[in-house]
Write a protein that holds these residues in place. Structure first.
Motif, mmCIF file in Angstrom:
data_model
loop_
_atom_site.group_PDB
_atom_site.id
_atom_site.type_symbol
_atom_site.label_atom_id
_atom_site.label_comp_id
_atom_site.label_asym_id
_atom_site.label_seq_id
_atom_site.Cartn_x
_atom_site.Cartn_y
_atom_site.Cartn_z
ATOM 1 N N LYS A 99 0.830 -1.208 0.000
ATOM 2 C CA LYS A 99 0.000 0.000 0.000
ATOM 3 C C LYS A 99 0.866 1.260 0.000
ATOM 4 N N ALA A 100 1.921 1.233 0.836
ATOM 5 C CA ALA A 100 2.804 2.399 0.916
ATOM 6 C C ALA A 100 3.500 2.653 -0.415
ATOM 7 N N LYS A 101 3.915 1.576 -1.064
ATOM 8 C CA LYS A 101 4.603 1.713 -2.357
ATOM 9 C C LYS A 101 3.660 2.287 -3.408
ATOM 10 N N LYS A 102 2.404 1.890 -3.365
ATOM 11 C CA LYS A 102 1.399 2.403 -4.305
ATOM 12 C C LYS A 102 1.203 3.906 -4.093
ATOM 13 N N HIS A 103 1.069 4.322 -2.818
ATOM 14 C CA HIS A 103 0.913 5.754 -2.502
ATOM 15 C C HIS A 103 2.154 6.534 -2.932
ATOM 16 N N LEU A 104 3.329 5.928 -2.725
ATOM 17 C CA LEU A 104 4.585 6.597 -3.064
ATOM 18 C C LEU A 104 4.670 6.858 -4.570
ATOM 19 N N CYS A 105 4.308 5.859 -5.366
ATOM 20 C CA CYS A 105 4.386 5.996 -6.829
ATOM 21 C C CYS A 105 3.372 7.011 -7.359
ATOM 22 N N SER A 106 2.252 7.166 -6.652
ATOM 23 C CA SER A 106 1.279 8.186 -7.081
ATOM 24 C C SER A 106 1.786 9.590 -6.723
ATOM 25 N N ARG A 107 2.569 9.686 -5.640
ATOM 26 C CA ARG A 107 3.125 10.981 -5.230
ATOM 27 C C ARG A 107 4.347 11.349 -6.069
ATOM 28 N N TYR A 108 5.125 10.345 -6.469
ATOM 29 C CA TYR A 108 6.310 10.565 -7.307
ATOM 30 C C TYR A 108 6.149 9.736 -8.594
ATOM 31 N N PRO A 109 5.444 10.265 -9.587
ATOM 32 C CA PRO A 109 5.135 9.490 -10.802
ATOM 33 C C PRO A 109 6.372 8.981 -11.545
ATOM 34 N N GLN A 110 7.498 9.697 -11.441
ATOM 35 C CA GLN A 110 8.689 9.285 -12.182
ATOM 36 C C GLN A 110 9.300 7.999 -11.627
ATOM 37 N N LEU A 111 8.889 7.572 -10.408
ATOM 38 C CA LEU A 111 9.462 6.375 -9.796
ATOM 39 C C LEU A 111 9.234 5.129 -10.635
ATOM 40 N N SER A 112 8.058 5.046 -11.248
ATOM 41 C CA SER A 112 7.762 3.867 -12.068
ATOM 42 C C SER A 112 8.671 3.782 -13.281
ATOM 43 N N ARG A 113 9.242 4.947 -13.687
ATOM 44 C CA ARG A 113 10.121 4.978 -14.854
ATOM 45 C C ARG A 113 11.592 4.845 -14.479
ATOM 46 N N VAL A 114 12.018 5.568 -13.433
ATOM 47 C CA VAL A 114 13.445 5.595 -13.102
ATOM 48 C C VAL A 114 13.817 4.661 -11.952
ATOM 49 N N ALA A 121 12.242 11.253 -1.091
ATOM 50 C CA ALA A 121 11.324 10.163 -1.434
ATOM 51 C C ALA A 121 11.524 8.981 -0.490
ATOM 52 N N PHE A 122 12.761 8.725 -0.090
ATOM 53 C CA PHE A 122 13.071 7.648 0.847
ATOM 54 C C PHE A 122 12.395 7.907 2.187
ATOM 55 N N GLN A 123 12.492 9.147 2.681
ATOM 56 C CA GLN A 123 11.845 9.506 3.946
ATOM 57 C C GLN A 123 10.331 9.359 3.832
ATOM 58 N N THR A 124 9.786 9.837 2.711
ATOM 59 C CA THR A 124 8.330 9.718 2.499
ATOM 60 C C THR A 124 7.900 8.261 2.489
ATOM 61 N N PHE A 125 8.694 7.406 1.837
ATOM 62 C CA PHE A 125 8.387 5.978 1.741
ATOM 63 C C PHE A 125 8.282 5.350 3.133
ATOM 64 N N LEU A 126 9.273 5.616 3.986
ATOM 65 C CA LEU A 126 9.258 5.034 5.333
ATOM 66 C C LEU A 126 8.096 5.585 6.167
ATOM 67 N N GLU A 127 7.783 6.870 6.000
ATOM 68 C CA GLU A 127 6.654 7.459 6.733
ATOM 69 C C GLU A 127 5.327 6.863 6.262
ATOM 70 N N LEU A 128 5.217 6.594 4.970
ATOM 71 C CA LEU A 128 3.995 5.959 4.451
ATOM 72 C C LEU A 128 3.841 4.530 4.972
ATOM 73 N N ILE A 129 4.956 3.812 5.049
ATOM 74 C CA ILE A 129 4.913 2.449 5.597
ATOM 75 C C ILE A 129 4.481 2.495 7.064
ATOM 76 N N ALA A 130 5.101 3.407 7.832
ATOM 77 C CA ALA A 130 4.782 3.521 9.257
ATOM 78 C C ALA A 130 3.317 3.871 9.480
ATOM 79 N N SER A 131 2.757 4.699 8.580
ATOM 80 C CA SER A 131 1.352 5.100 8.728
ATOM 81 C C SER A 131 0.392 3.935 8.514
ATOM 82 N N GLU A 132 0.865 2.880 7.836
ATOM 83 C CA GLU A 132 0.023 1.698 7.606
ATOM 84 C C GLU A 132 0.053 0.729 8.783
ATOM 85 N N PHE A 133 1.043 0.903 9.685
ATOM 86 C CA PHE A 133 1.138 0.021 10.848
ATOM 87 C C PHE A 133 0.154 0.456 11.931
#
Length: 527
Positions: A99-114, A121-133
């Motif tokens: 779920k966190a990865k899905k939210h991250l890719c919607s926030r940073y669209p270029q992630l799916s390409r690069v 983005a790394f900090q955001t990713f960990l915060e999104l994961i933590a919010s799911e716990f």
């Protein structure tokens, strides 16, 4: 209000020539009358605690990122981080990770390409994961950081190498911030970082390095719509490379790097068959070595040029670029991109400032001089910032652009302390120095901090005529609006593609026009 702003407010309230007893009575009055309810005090404490907690978290996650990014490339591979995180709690949190990865890719669209994670983005990713716990977010972040920290091991030598490389990358950014809107110090810092790393961590390779920017091909459009112009290179290569143009129909791998957006490494140029050699004086049998071409990306992953390195000047057999070197060179290209765009923003702000001053002078003849300063970080721990004089305009409208550095330090300029008060408080300061009246007005960034300052002298006249004062206020208001717009433009999200140097020149012209656009908009609103 922060402390400098509060002090400035009090000083403005009491005026310059107030007696000490009056100041003491004001202090006593404020202490007596200032009331704060228990709820307000608790709310303030919670706010301070929250800000402190976020700052600690940021430092913690930055340190974790640097431990993972051992070669100082500036990015982490998303799939690599994802693979390690999938083993967290023996794989029990895979759904939260998905779920966190899905939210991250919607926030940073270029992630799916690069597939690359920046520190943010790394900090955001960990915060999104933590919010799911379930449970507290702070505890979840701490657990993730502890897990990821123990997932990588670094030797003492690797840590020292990483530390040296980050210092060299920092020097590139510092060169931009203390450049006075000039690219030359940035180019020098880039080539110095590359040569230092080649010497320290690259078996003392002799390298050549060069930077080329994309431009629209107006010279020979039949040879392709875009070209690469070499704007900087290492000193020994200048006679052959500097100001050269690479067209799309010429030999070379640079355009492939631009289009693919990925580094291209040619381990042995003599075996490749599609390499363009600028130095025609070098005999064919000596055209041996490795070539690396890295695309230069802006903040939106648009390619705007290339950074190239080769070892043709090194006659040793083992001159192939290793993986850890290529990773660091990617970090250099990213550091150069940040520095380049910082200088571009400063150029745009200065161009807008020149336009604003041109507008003001016919309308406010009582203004004697306006000196424009930029705020730059201090070079040592004794001063946090210095002021660089960039433009002086006299009462005839004549301007002097200061190309050689004129720096003001707080401790050396007691008569100009009002300028530093203006920066500290990010507020307008009115004062008199040696019989001359001055108004110091900050030019603020998007966070409200002063990035520059107008020092406006009205000579021996404390006040201008009402219509002149009104025009001055209007100019300052429009200059601030245009400055904010310039800074916002660099944050706008655009589709990943390549961007031409001509766009930078167009932005420079647009920065001057912006001031008049805001002035016209203000006029329409008044009508």
């Amino acid at each position: 209000l922060n402390l400098p702003q509060f002090v400035q407010l009090m000083e403005t309230f009491v005026g310059e020539d107030v007696s000490l007893p009056t100041v003491k009575r004001l202090i006593a009055f404020v202490k007596e009358e200032y009331k704060q309810t228990a709820e307000e005090k608790m709310e303030q404490l919670e706010k301070v605690h929250h800000i402190s907690r976020l700052a600690q978290r940021k430092l913690l996650l930055e340190a974790l990122f640097e431990k993972w990014d051992n070669n100082a490339s500036g990015f982490l591979d998303l799939e690599e981080v994802d693979a390690v995180l999938s083993t967290f709690k023996e794989g029990m949190e895979k759904e939260a990770l998905r779920k966190a990865k899905k939210h991250l890719c919607s926030r940073y669209p270029q992630l799916s390409r690069v597939g690359k994670l920046s520190p943010k983005a790394f900090q955001t990713f960990l915060e999104l994961i933590a919010s799911e716990f379930t449970g507290g977010e702070d505890e979840a972040i701490d657990n993730l950081v502890e897990f990821l920290t123990t997932s990588v091991e670094r030797s003492h030598m690797e840590c020292l190498q990483s530390l040296a490389r980050r210092k060299w990358l920092h020097n590139i950014q510092q060169a931009a911030e203390t450049s006075g809107a000039s690219m030359e110090p940035v180019y020098k810092a880039v080539f110095k970082a590359l040569s230092q790393d080649a010497e320290a961590h690259g078996d003392n390779k002799k390298i050549s390095a060069y930077i080329a920017l994309l431009e629209e091909n107006q010279l020979s459009p039949e040879r392709g719509q875009i070209l690469l112009r070499y704007v900087a290179c290492t000193a020994d290569d200048a006679p052959y490379v500097l100001n050269q143009i690479l067209y799309r129909d010429m030999k070379g791998v640079s355009f492939a790097a631009v289009e693919e957006g990925k580094p291209i490494h040619v381990p042995r140029v003599q075996l490749h068959g599609n390499i363009h050699f600028w130095n025609y004086d070098r005999p064919v049998e000596e055209r041996r070595g490795s070539l690396l071409v890295l695309p230069l990306h802006d903040a939106h992953w648009r390619v705007f040029g290339i950074l190239g390195l080769d070892t043709l000047r090194d006659q040793c057999e083992k001159t192939i670029f290793l993986t850890h070197e290529i990773s660091f060179y990617q970090g250099v290209s990213q550091a150069f991109s940040k520095a380049y765009h910082h200088v571009c923003r400063l150029e745009n702000v200065l161009q807008m400032t020149v336009t604003a001053l041109d507008w003001l002078y016919p309308r406010a003849p009582s203004i004697h001089t306006v000196i424009t300063y930029l705020v730059e970080p201090g070079k040592d721990k004794t001063c946090d910032y210095v002021l660089r004089k960039v433009i002086t305009t006299d009462n005839t409208g004549q301007k002097e652009i200061h190309s050689s550095p004129v720096l003001l330090l707080r401790k050396e300029n007691l008569l100009r302390v009002y300028l530093f008060k203006c920066i500290d408080s990010s507020a307008v300061i009115r004062t008199s120095v040696c019989g001359e009246y001055h108004i110091a007005v900050p030019l603020r960034d998007l966070s409200g901090q002063a990035l520059g300052i107008f020092d406006i002298s009205t000579g021996h006249h404390q006040k201008s005529a009402p219509h002149e004062h009104k025009d001055l206020q209007k100019m300052l208001k429009m200059a601030q609006a245009a400055c904010s717009e310039i800074l916002k433009m660099s944050l706008e999200k655009t589709e990943p593609t390549y961007v031409l140097e001509a766009e930078h020149m167009a932005n420079l012209r647009h920065a001057g026009i912006l001031f008049h656009q805001f002035m016209l908009q203000d006029l329409r609103e008044c009508v």
